[in-house]
Design a protein around this motif. Structure first.
Motif, PDB file in Angstrom:
ATOM      1  N   THR A 179     -45.703  35.693-113.479  1.00  0.00           N
ATOM      2  CA  THR A 179     -45.075  35.410-114.877  1.00  0.00           C
ATOM      3  C   THR A 179     -45.829  35.236-115.875  1.00  0.00           C
ATOM      4  O   THR A 179     -47.146  35.511-115.808  1.00  0.00           O
ATOM      5  N   PRO A 180     -45.206  35.227-117.181  1.00  0.00           N
ATOM      6  CA  PRO A 180     -46.023  35.434-118.221  1.00  0.00           C
ATOM      7  C   PRO A 180     -47.226  34.230-118.301  1.00  0.00           C
ATOM      8  O   PRO A 180     -48.134  34.528-118.914  1.00  0.00           O
TER       9      PRO A 180
ATOM     10  N   VAL B 156     -40.148  35.478-124.424  1.00  0.00           N
ATOM     11  CA  VAL B 156     -40.702  35.355-123.092  1.00  0.00           C
ATOM     12  C   VAL B 156     -40.148  34.821-121.835  1.00  0.00           C
ATOM     13  O   VAL B 156     -40.187  35.196-120.842  1.00  0.00           O
ATOM     14  N   GLU B 157     -38.990  33.918-122.438  1.00  0.00           N
ATOM     15  CA  GLU B 157     -38.411  33.174-121.178  1.00  0.00           C
ATOM     16  C   GLU B 157     -37.125  33.899-121.168  1.00  0.00           C
ATOM     17  O   GLU B 157     -36.393  33.530-120.166  1.00  0.00           O
ATOM     18  N   ASP B 158     -36.234  34.304-121.758  1.00  0.00           N
ATOM     19  CA  ASP B 158     -34.939  34.648-121.813  1.00  0.00           C
ATOM     20  C   ASP B 158     -34.931  36.133-121.745  1.00  0.00           C
ATOM     21  O   ASP B 158     -33.915  36.621-121.876  1.00  0.00           O
TER      22      ASP B 158
ATOM     23  N   ALA C   4     -40.917  42.173-115.921  1.00  0.00           N
ATOM     24  CA  ALA C   4     -41.054  42.331-114.319  1.00  0.00           C
ATOM     25  C   ALA C   4     -42.162  42.966-113.687  1.00  0.00           C
ATOM     26  O   ALA C   4     -42.462  42.949-112.605  1.00  0.00           O
ATOM     27  N   ASP C   5     -42.863  44.017-114.373  1.00  0.00           N
ATOM     28  CA  ASP C   5     -43.882  44.700-114.019  1.00  0.00           C
ATOM     29  C   ASP C   5     -45.140  44.250-114.263  1.00  0.00           C
ATOM     30  O   ASP C   5     -46.053  44.781-114.177  1.00  0.00           O
ATOM     31  N   LEU C   6     -45.353  43.111-114.752  1.00  0.00           N
ATOM     32  CA  LEU C   6     -46.583  42.230-114.816  1.00  0.00           C
ATOM     33  C   LEU C   6     -47.395  42.281-113.478  1.00  0.00           C
ATOM     34  O   LEU C   6     -47.054  42.091-112.593  1.00  0.00           O
TER      35      LEU C   6
END
Length: 434
Positions: free
Chosen positions: A2-3, A225-227, A233-235
């Motif tokens: 996640t971020p 960042v959240e919506d 998805a590719d982090l």
């Protein structure tokens, strides 16, 4: 990943060797651009403003004065942006490092971060900033400056270095997104001025947001960042820092394809400017609009398609000194810039922003024309410069300003940064330029 996991969980030892090597080079390139931009009118004005209006004890980049961390971030971001030669990211139509680096530098110095932690923060910022940019452009219709998503990226870097908890980090990102400069890029394209790409303001807003959230100020969520999960998805699977382009010339990237086409024709046909009646360019819409033909100030010359193409024809390249305010009077450059014809191409429009195409016709005196094919800029991420080429660019910019010995000391400090810490680097970066 996640971020928030990226912000607080990425470590230098986790990074593949190519990513570690790229982190050193992007940092060296940004420092070279900062040195090259130090003497611009924009840089003098913004550093005076930071020293006078942002009181504090944090050292400023290449200056003897001090300011608050937000003021230092503002001055550093605008100094880099004052010479448009820093790296960029095609999908965002903008730049990550310009806002990220000064924010990370001032807070790494403030918190005493180890060198490896600072470099990991820089890599995190490039990964975060690439997705934040794509999320903003994917969810908002207007073309915003780099400062808009640069603010959220600077906040992410600041939150990491301040070791905020995850909920406080959420608020930092939200504050930065809410108060960041969602400025309209095409307004500055049509009317080039010192507002540039908004990166300094984004850096300032991001640092301010993290410091505010640390005090309990709320602002979550950051909707990009959240919506917008599809953009994150590719982090962990893809390294966006390896997808940055670099600039061989300190002008807007949109002018680079025409410049390369002019230079290729100049070399192939052994032409001098006196043999050329006019230059005709086909390219994409945004680059056609970027066409200040008679710039009076450096910022107008950098945000132009016609003037850099004329410089390339006259000088066989473009150097920072060609773009200084007092250098914009060369009669042969002005003749070719004024007479230039720019046309919009459906093909180039369809390829933008992932690829920036142009083709050029040189109309020669005596009635003959020479034509290029479709040309793209040099040093794109698909064909990046070598380490040697980037280091040569750094020294071309830094040596005349810093002196060779100081420029070498910065380069040496970067090469040992993960082991020796920040002090050898900051000792050089926070000393004034005489």
């Amino acid at each position: 990943m996640t971020p928030l996991e990226l912000i607080h969980g990425l470590h230098w030892s986790d990074l593949p060797p190519p990513v570690q090597a790229r982190a050193e080079l992007v940092l060296l390139d940004l420092i070279g651009i900062a040195a090259g931009g130090h003497g611009t009118r924009l840089s003098h004005i913004i550093r005076d403003h930071a020293a006078e209006m942002f009181g504090g004890s944090a050292p400023m980049l290449f200056d003897h004065r001090r300011a608050s961390p937000p003021g230092v971030a503002l001055a550093g971001g605008m100094m880099i942006d004052s010479l448009d030669g820093h790296d960029g990211y095609n999908p965002s139509k903008g730049h990550i490092g310009c806002a990220l680096f000064p924010a990370a530098l001032t807070l790494a110095h403030r918190t005493g971060a180890p060198g490896a932690a600072f470099l990991a923060t820089l890599v995190m910022g490039y990964e975060f900033g690439a997705r934040a940019a794509e999320a903003l452009h994917g969810t908002a219709a207007d073309f915003h400056t780099s400062g808009s998503w640069g603010a959220v990226t600077a906040a992410a870097a600041a939150a990491r270095l301040l070791k905020l908890d995850r909920e406080t980090t959420r608020h930092a990102l939200g504050i930065a997104e809410y108060h960041g400069p969602r400025s309209q890029m095409m307004r500055c394209i049509d009317h080039p001025t010192m507002v540039k790409d908004g990166s300094g303001w984004g850096s300032m807003a991001g640092v301010s947001a993290a410091l505010l959230s640390q005090k309990g100020f709320t602002g979550a969520p950051a909707v990009t960042v959240e919506d917008a999960p599809e953009h994150w998805a590719d982090l962990g699977d893809r390294w966006a820092i390896l997808e940055q382009y670099f600039k061989p010339y300190p002008v807007c990237r949109w002018a680079h394809a025409p410049v390369e086409a002019v230079l290729a024709l100049r070399r192939a046909h052994d032409l001098g400017p006196d043999q050329v009646e006019r230059i005709e360019i086909e390219t994409f819409h945004e680059a056609v609009r970027l066409a200040v033909k008679e710039p009076k100030l450096s910022d107008e010359a950098q945000y132009s398609t016609s003037y850099p193409a004329a410089l390339a024809m006259v000088h066989g390249g473009i150097r920072a000194e060609h773009l200084a305010d007092d250098a914009l009077t060369d009669p042969e450059v002005m003749r070719l810039s004024r007479s230039m014809v720019l046309r919009e191409s459906d093909f180039a429009n369809a390829e933008f922003p992932l690829r920036r195409f142009a083709r050029v016709t040189l109309v020669l005196r005596g009635g003959r024309d020479v034509h290029s094919g479709w040309v793209t800029p040099r040093w794109d991420h698909t064909d990046p410069p070598s380490s040697e080429e980037l280091r040569a660019k750094y020294h071309d910019l830094a040596d005349p300003v810093l002196g060779r010995s100081r420029a070498d000391a910065i380069e040496d400090a970067l090469s040992t940064l993960p082991k020796t810490g920040l002090a050898p680097l900051t000792d050089q970066l926070f000393a004034p330029i005489s």
